[in-house]
Design an enzyme around this catalytic site. Sequence first.
Site, mmCIF file in Angstrom:
data_model
loop_
_atom_site.group_PDB
_atom_site.id
_atom_site.type_symbol
_atom_site.label_atom_id
_atom_site.label_comp_id
_atom_site.label_asym_id
_atom_site.label_seq_id
_atom_site.Cartn_x
_atom_site.Cartn_y
_atom_site.Cartn_z
ATOM 1 N N CYS A 93 -18.349 -23.350 -7.944
ATOM 2 C CA CYS A 93 -19.045 -22.053 -7.799
ATOM 3 C C CYS A 93 -18.687 -21.397 -9.285
ATOM 4 O O CYS A 93 -19.916 -21.385 -10.033
ATOM 5 C CB CYS A 93 -17.988 -21.483 -6.408
ATOM 6 S SG CYS A 93 -16.611 -20.385 -6.531
ATOM 7 N N SER A 120 -13.364 -14.588 0.891
ATOM 8 C CA SER A 120 -14.531 -16.047 0.784
ATOM 9 C C SER A 120 -14.115 -18.006 0.249
ATOM 10 O O SER A 120 -14.452 -18.380 -0.038
ATOM 11 C CB SER A 120 -15.637 -15.382 -0.508
ATOM 12 O OG SER A 120 -15.207 -15.643 -1.827
ATOM 13 N N ASN A 140 -6.506 -25.870 -3.944
ATOM 14 C CA ASN A 140 -7.098 -26.295 -4.710
ATOM 15 C C ASN A 140 -7.967 -25.463 -5.773
ATOM 16 O O ASN A 140 -8.603 -26.146 -6.869
ATOM 17 C CB ASN A 140 -8.554 -27.266 -4.687
ATOM 18 C CG ASN A 140 -8.330 -28.331 -3.356
ATOM 19 O OD1 ASN A 140 -7.601 -28.986 -3.772
ATOM 20 N ND2 ASN A 140 -8.765 -28.923 -3.285
#
Lengths: 318, 341
Positions: free
Chosen positions: A151, A183, A191
């Site tokens: 992202c 979120s 990760n």
Amino acid sequence: MSLPRLLDPLAPPRGFVATNLSLPRPEKLKVAIIGSGNIGTDLMMKIRRSASLECSLFIGRNPDSLGLVRAREMGVPVSSAGIQAIIDRPDLCNLVFDATSAAEHAKHHPILKALGLQVIDMTPSRVGAMAVPAINLEQLAAHQNVNMVSCGGQASTPLAYAIAQTHAEVEYYEVVSSISSLSAGPATRANLDEYIDTTETALRKFTGCANTKTILILNPAQPPIHMQTTVSAKVATADLDRLRPVVDRMVATIQRYVPGYQMIVPPVFEHNRIVMMVRVTGLGDFLPSYAGNLDIINCAAIATAEHFALCRTKKEPL
Amino acid sequence: MKHVLISDPTLRDGNHAVMHQLNSTQIAAYCRAADEAGLPIVEVGHGNGLAAASLQLGLSLVPDKEMLEVARSNLSRSQLGVFIIPGFGTIKRDLAPAIEIGADVVRVGSHCTEADTTARHLAYAREHGKKAYGNLMMCHMASPATLLAECRKMQSYGADGVVLMDSAGALLPADVTERFKVLVGGLEIPVGFHAHNNLGMAIANSIAAVEAGGRILDGTARGFGAGAGNAQLEVLIAVLQQLGYETNIDLYKVLDLSDIAEKQVMKTVPIVRPTSIVSGMAGVVSTFAKHVDRISVQYAVDPRDLFFELGRRKVVAGQEDIIIEVAMDLAHRRDAVSQAR
């Protein structure tokens, strides 16, 4: 170090699929999604709006997971057999989104490759070619496996690329993203190291600068914060007049596929660095609009898949 | 006699006070004196830990690796501690090399509600035979029940102990007592406290922690740390002695250590400045102080307004980039008001 000027930084973006074509549409590209978490379920919901994609199989591992339940309610074919569902019926799709985890994708990749399926990898596995639509959409269709970076990578690399295109000497790039705790699902949390590694690799690849750093902050504030990303660059001399129009152009390009992408601090020179900051408001499909981090990587993946669909239509009308 | 484990992050938290410009000579001198005084753990590094040298927080004068090597070669009795926040430092790039150099104690930090991000880093430290502690930052922002749930996660990841960090110096002694009663009662591993002195409560809060069952305290020489600084190490040792706690630290030698630190390590001794008071009241992390000072000048806004607005935004540790956005927003609102007049 600077990149060869492959593109005119002010040229209009190419390769994006217009969303409201009135021409008769060819058959939609059939896609399968593996992974029924936040990313996978949100992708499934976005695909339902796409004029050129159809979700032919939504695959999880737990038949009672929220994602599979939602898909069933929406009339999307589902399976809880994991990768086996594709091994059993590879003819059901032309393209696979892998929304599992970096470790899982490393196992899925050889299987999908042997089946001759094109893959858009949503995990930070770094198996495939790095894809950031605003920068390299047109070069992606030839790859069997493309990787959506992260992202933060989707939000930042186009801006870093804009700096690289307008500044001959950049010593160092840094990207800091803050996302709402709500979120960040379990895979994201496990990760973080891979997120940093992958985002830094993408920054190096797209800027040509060897020296990069990525930081990710989870913020639990209520109401939840929207994703924000800050891009900084250490430069010998800043040319903001040259940079601003290139950044504006880049932001407009990203907004074609991520409508909630917004510049909140335009490029400034502060403390001997160029700094700019964007906020990403999501479309509110599976998670509410604060989850801009989920939205930007998924919107980028959809833009990539739609481009693949367009390329196939051009090549071999179905 | 009740025992308290003292950990000394003067060369880590203190790096905030000098914008991460501690040099190798200073690190070596302080380590030798701390070792001599019998400090059990000496923590060294960038203010936000491994791999935190950045434009966001300030670049380090000395790279992580060199800081740790210098410290390692000047410590014999004391254990070498490192701090790592997942999201900044990674196992492969940062933690593994730090352990290779000889870190004995690994503190893994997260915001106080995000303990699950520390699982892999804590496990790695444990698997490599190191002491692993979980640090919950900004612990004023969560209720005792939430903190207990987060600490239990760290306990389940194999942490040897957990440390509450009052990163904003926002807690008052009764808040500390309330938190420690719940944590000490609900955990099998020792609980510690890391104070900041924004409201002048660092020593009182540290004592409240041990009086409620806490067994680990952080203190820094002359309080050398971010913002208003930490609990002042030499005062802490003295007060613990008066109260009958054992630390195994020689009083005179820790007093000497603090003099050495003042002369050789710090440009100025931390004091509670007005912006630190406001930072504590607003619950904004102490590490923001120097950035707020600089950015409030650039955008001609009152640094106190900036801290209160950052507090309203509920920013957490590491979000220094938001300061510019909030300063621009305040400047914009002020200009809009003056134009309306």
